[in-house]
Motif scaffolding. Sequence first.
Motif, mmCIF file in Angstrom:
data_model
loop_
_atom_site.group_PDB
_atom_site.id
_atom_site.type_symbol
_atom_site.label_atom_id
_atom_site.label_comp_id
_atom_site.label_asym_id
_atom_site.label_seq_id
_atom_site.Cartn_x
_atom_site.Cartn_y
_atom_site.Cartn_z
ATOM 1 N N SER A 1 0.918 -1.137 0.143
ATOM 2 C CA SER A 1 -0.418 0.076 -0.160
ATOM 3 C C SER A 1 0.957 1.626 0.081
ATOM 4 O O SER A 1 1.887 0.968 0.042
ATOM 5 N N THR B 1 -5.743 1.693 0.375
ATOM 6 C CA THR B 1 -6.455 0.396 -0.846
ATOM 7 C C THR B 1 -4.893 -0.028 -0.024
ATOM 8 O O THR B 1 -3.734 0.192 0.123
ATOM 9 N N SER C 1 -7.880 -8.280 -0.982
ATOM 10 C CA SER C 1 -7.658 -7.169 -1.259
ATOM 11 C C SER C 1 -8.580 -5.849 -0.139
ATOM 12 O O SER C 1 -9.540 -6.775 0.032
ATOM 13 N N LYS C 2 -7.692 -4.688 0.167
ATOM 14 C CA LYS C 2 -8.353 -3.539 0.535
ATOM 15 C C LYS C 2 -9.303 -2.477 -0.482
ATOM 16 O O LYS C 2 -8.066 -1.946 -1.304
#
Length: 521
Positions: free
Chosen positions: A473, A478, A512-513
């Motif tokens: 990141s 994200t 994932s974010k």
Amino acid sequence: MDSATQHHDRILILDFGSQVTQLIARRVRESGTYCEIIPFNADPARIRDFGAKGIILSGGPDLVSRAGSPRIPDVVCELGVPLLGICYGQQAMVHQLGGTVQGGDHQEFGRAYLEVTGDCPLFDGVWNRGERHQVWMSHGERVVEVPEGFRVVGTSDGAPCAAIADDARGFYGVQFHLEVAHTPDGAALLRNFTRQVCGCTGDWSMAAFRAEAVARIRQQVGDGKVICGLSGGVDSAVAAVLVHEAVGEQLNCIFVDHGLLRAGEAEDVVEVFRHHYNIPLVARDASELFLGKLDGVDDPEQKRKIIGTTFIDVFDEEAGKLGGADFLCQGTLYPDVIESVSPGGGPSVTIKSHHNVGGLPERMNLKLVEPLRELFKDEVRALGRELGLPERMVGRHPFPGPGLAIRIPGPVTRERADILRKADAIYLEEIRNAGLYDAIWQAFAVLLPVKTVGVMGDARSYDFVCALRAVTSTDGMTADSYPFDHAFLSRVATRIINEVRGINRVVYDVTSKPPGTIEWE
């Protein structure tokens, strides 16, 4: 912001609501120029009094064609300083100066290629006429006619006016996002704007910040006493060392071990602060108190609340033993105090409240010393290196305040914390051995409230599952899972199962974010 930066050249960034506005600021600062972000609808006097040598207009989610969408304040064009409009910022500038912005089916999202059709100071030494370069687009409208005085210096398939210039006024606009990594030359273009167009000298550095911050802290604190809560993380560590350089023995640090830290962390804090820097330090082992209060609690928000309130109680108690203080030092960073623009671009502006040790300033009647509130995280790390903090502390991955408590879904016990601490230490050791630690934003182990059957030797086992998490990141907003090779994960799993009694299965989290979060709770 602070008067300590007033004698440096300054760039002002007007935020129109882009999710990547902070990246503009980081790129500008990397060029050696100080800058700040304020909302487009800030008080015009604030814009006028900032003393900017140039103004950057950020992107934003709105459409210039929509009635009531954000506009550039009149004061911006009255100041007579150079302007750089990015995406929505370019469109707003064109619209307000008499050009034409068109909506419709001409949107571009993602990688695109810009053809350089003209020379301008923005491109000097970076792009030449006739070349094609990769850029990153994200727009639903485009400029189709430039205002008087402007000329087109770059085009793309979806944007006939992808880069425009009015050299006489120093006004420039780009449809693409030059602040993101997907525009490889973006940082160099921004540097051209700050140095060549605006005439900034690029004299803002961590060495300069350090000297100015020390003088500022001395002026604020005078002969008062300061206390600082150390967490083991980089922000509080750098803040404490900086304040100590300014006021010496007037600072006392308090380190509360809640029993939920990583392996060796408490010992490391004591070694660095008490022995290396000779900073007065109270180290309180309150693990029994914290773990006792967490007994039987499995709701993550309840865990956070218990840990937060107990920390305040313990900190208050230890501060009282020191005979009181006048100031509380906190490691608040710039992203925590940047004012946000409402999604619709309306006049409502909010400032995110931020208390690293929530409630303490009010409860103890203390004034705040926040020496890092002008800095981004990467700048704090640079300042830590400037101050001589060891790399193991400066480069440490982010670690949550509640510690291992939110990496143990379900009830927290000393036994579970010890199991997780050992597994986490093995994981991080293997990551360091592989030379991957600095390529990863955050890596940690999670002890799941799940037991599975296994075979260890000739016996049946029924032990916990350990999940491993590692993400890349830039800002934590994200994140993507780190793509370890299978051999690495097999090696880590084998070590954990062999060396940590209580774990017989290891899994890797590839979420994932978004849609997931980085932490599990």
